[in-house]
Design a protein around this motif. Structure first.
Motif, PDB file in Angstrom:
ATOM      1  N   PRO A 200      34.250  34.119  40.148  1.00  0.00           N
ATOM      2  CA  PRO A 200      33.971  32.739  40.033  1.00  0.00           C
ATOM      3  C   PRO A 200      34.624  31.837  38.974  1.00  0.00           C
ATOM      4  O   PRO A 200      35.252  30.769  39.124  1.00  0.00           O
ATOM      5  CB  PRO A 200      32.526  32.350  39.963  1.00  0.00           C
ATOM      6  N   TRP A 201      34.981  32.711  37.997  1.00  0.00           N
ATOM      7  CA  TRP A 201      35.820  32.037  36.995  1.00  0.00           C
ATOM      8  C   TRP A 201      37.275  31.512  37.197  1.00  0.00           C
ATOM      9  O   TRP A 201      37.894  30.700  36.464  1.00  0.00           O
ATOM     10  CB  TRP A 201      35.872  32.764  35.498  1.00  0.00           C
ATOM     11  N   LEU A 202      37.647  32.103  38.338  1.00  0.00           N
ATOM     12  CA  LEU A 202      39.189  32.265  38.699  1.00  0.00           C
ATOM     13  C   LEU A 202      39.319  31.436  40.064  1.00  0.00           C
ATOM     14  O   LEU A 202      40.077  31.842  40.652  1.00  0.00           O
ATOM     15  CB  LEU A 202      39.792  33.439  38.450  1.00  0.00           C
ATOM     16  N   GLY A 203      38.232  30.795  40.467  1.00  0.00           N
ATOM     17  CA  GLY A 203      38.409  30.245  41.680  1.00  0.00           C
ATOM     18  C   GLY A 203      37.816  31.050  42.811  1.00  0.00           C
ATOM     19  O   GLY A 203      37.786  30.452  43.871  1.00  0.00           O
ATOM     20  N   GLY A 204      37.213  32.051  42.644  1.00  0.00           N
ATOM     21  CA  GLY A 204      36.602  32.871  43.601  1.00  0.00           C
ATOM     22  C   GLY A 204      37.419  34.262  44.044  1.00  0.00           C
ATOM     23  O   GLY A 204      36.917  35.116  44.727  1.00  0.00           O
ATOM     24  N   GLY A 205      38.882  34.213  43.753  1.00  0.00           N
ATOM     25  CA  GLY A 205      39.429  35.411  44.214  1.00  0.00           C
ATOM     26  C   GLY A 205      39.634  36.502  43.198  1.00  0.00           C
ATOM     27  O   GLY A 205      39.145  36.339  42.222  1.00  0.00           O
ATOM     28  N   PRO A 206      40.012  37.698  43.719  1.00  0.00           N
ATOM     29  CA  PRO A 206      40.241  38.889  42.896  1.00  0.00           C
ATOM     30  C   PRO A 206      41.044  38.930  42.017  1.00  0.00           C
ATOM     31  O   PRO A 206      42.265  38.313  42.180  1.00  0.00           O
ATOM     32  CB  PRO A 206      40.503  40.182  43.908  1.00  0.00           C
ATOM     33  N   PRO A 207      40.835  38.724  40.609  1.00  0.00           N
ATOM     34  CA  PRO A 207      41.897  38.779  39.673  1.00  0.00           C
ATOM     35  C   PRO A 207      43.366  39.399  39.728  1.00  0.00           C
ATOM     36  O   PRO A 207      44.344  39.159  39.450  1.00  0.00           O
ATOM     37  CB  PRO A 207      41.233  39.301  38.332  1.00  0.00           C
ATOM     38  N   ALA A 208      43.111  40.758  40.744  1.00  0.00           N
ATOM     39  CA  ALA A 208      44.303  41.374  40.789  1.00  0.00           C
ATOM     40  C   ALA A 208      45.320  40.645  41.931  1.00  0.00           C
ATOM     41  O   ALA A 208      46.441  40.775  41.698  1.00  0.00           O
ATOM     42  CB  ALA A 208      43.884  42.650  41.774  1.00  0.00           C
ATOM     43  N   ASP A 209      44.683  39.758  42.762  1.00  0.00           N
ATOM     44  CA  ASP A 209      45.651  38.908  43.676  1.00  0.00           C
ATOM     45  C   ASP A 209      46.222  37.758  42.944  1.00  0.00           C
ATOM     46  O   ASP A 209      47.203  37.212  43.460  1.00  0.00           O
ATOM     47  CB  ASP A 209      44.730  38.669  44.852  1.00  0.00           C
ATOM     48  N   LEU A 210      45.766  37.698  41.637  1.00  0.00           N
ATOM     49  CA  LEU A 210      46.074  36.329  40.932  1.00  0.00           C
ATOM     50  C   LEU A 210      47.240  36.613  39.921  1.00  0.00           C
ATOM     51  O   LEU A 210      47.685  35.769  39.151  1.00  0.00           O
ATOM     52  CB  LEU A 210      45.164  35.733  40.129  1.00  0.00           C
ATOM     53  N   LEU A 211      47.822  37.941  39.711  1.00  0.00           N
ATOM     54  CA  LEU A 211      49.045  38.383  38.878  1.00  0.00           C
ATOM     55  C   LEU A 211      50.083  37.468  39.209  1.00  0.00           C
ATOM     56  O   LEU A 211      50.522  37.649  40.524  1.00  0.00           O
ATOM     57  CB  LEU A 211      48.910  39.861  38.763  1.00  0.00           C
ATOM     58  N   GLY A 212      50.649  37.069  38.266  1.00  0.00           N
ATOM     59  CA  GLY A 212      51.739  36.063  38.701  1.00  0.00           C
ATOM     60  C   GLY A 212      51.651  34.952  39.318  1.00  0.00           C
ATOM     61  O   GLY A 212      52.452  34.059  39.563  1.00  0.00           O
ATOM     62  N   ILE A 213      50.625  34.346  39.253  1.00  0.00           N
ATOM     63  CA  ILE A 213      50.058  33.287  40.221  1.00  0.00           C
ATOM     64  C   ILE A 213      49.162  32.431  39.148  1.00  0.00           C
ATOM     65  O   ILE A 213      49.714  31.114  39.008  1.00  0.00           O
ATOM     66  CB  ILE A 213      49.400  33.365  41.394  1.00  0.00           C
ATOM     67  N   ARG A 214      48.453  32.909  38.608  1.00  0.00           N
ATOM     68  CA  ARG A 214      47.425  32.205  37.467  1.00  0.00           C
ATOM     69  C   ARG A 214      48.205  32.582  36.152  1.00  0.00           C
ATOM     70  O   ARG A 214      48.584  33.725  35.965  1.00  0.00           O
ATOM     71  CB  ARG A 214      46.061  32.455  37.454  1.00  0.00           C
TER      72      ARG A 214
END
Length: 230
Positions: A200-214
């Motif tokens: 939830p702290w990262l908008g609900g997505g798995p952190p692994a999917d956010l590498l290079g995006i967030r």
């Protein structure tokens, strides 16, 4: 109030919904008396409206010891103030369902070992690299201890693939930093769960999917929230 439900039927519904709280608020003697009167109501012929009202009144009196502010007590007071009588069929039916719940054995405790095994199996199904592939990604050197290493009973050590730069690259620096925060060397399964679960702290997505995006600092910050709260 539910459609077709009057004050008396509402009381019985709330007793069902708040049964644990009702049990805690009544003494053993009071609770035993309540059960006796509920059984009498459940056995009352629905065709005898007067008997149903009388049986419900006895249940109501058994619930009066509940403290003011309790949801059941508030409903009781509404019945007393309005003089509303329970709907015969609905009141008796709800009482029978309530007694069936009371008589049912408690749910068995969760099988902790099975829950853990299922979680580990889910994590092992994520894309991963073998120890040999990881050594190649690390230019022949031993992999950094911060990398998550999961023991697969069939395939041996597996390293979740998200930890590495795409296109055959080495470990993400931010992954190593986050894994240090998560103490991945001591709890690799917990660290993998953090990376691969919704956050939830990262908008609900798995952190692994956010590498290079967030931004990297957001990933580190989300990990610190967990570490500081544990």
């Amino acid at each position: 109030m539910n459609q077709g439900e009057d004050g008396g039927a509402k009381v019985l519904r709330l007793v069902h919904e708040h049964l644990d709280s009702v049990r805690e608020q009544l003494s053993d003697e009071q609770y035993s008396q309540l059960l006796t009167r509920l059984r009498a109501l459940a056995e009352t012929p629905t065709s005898d409206a007067r008997a149903v009202r009388r049986a419900f009144q006895n249940v109501r009196l058994a619930l009066v010891p509940l403290p003011f502010g309790h949801p059941v007590r508030e409903a009781l007071d509404a019945v007393r103030l309005t003089g509303t009588a329970p709907v015969g069929d609905l009141a008796v039916l709800r009482t029978r369902v309530l007694l069936a719940r009371i008589a049912a054995p408690p749910d068995p405790p969760p099988d902790t070992a099975a829950i853990i095994a299922a979680a580990e199996d889910r994590l092992l199904r994520a894309p991963a690299l073998s120890a040999a592939e990881v050594r190649t990604r690390c230019a022949g050197a031993a992999p950094p201890p911060e990398l998550i290493r999961l023991a697969d009973p069939d395939l041996g050590d597996r390293y979740p693939e998200f930890q590495f730069e795409p296109g055959g690259g080495g470990p993400h620096e931010v992954v190593l930093e986050v894994n240090r925060v998560l103490l991945a060397d001591a709890d690799p399964w917990g660290a993998a769960e953090w990376w691969l679960s919704r956050n939830p702290w990262l908008g609900g997505g798995p952190p692994a999917d956010l590498l290079g995006i967030r931004p990297d600092r957001e990933l580190v910050g989300a990990a610190l929230v967990l570490a500081e709260g544990s």
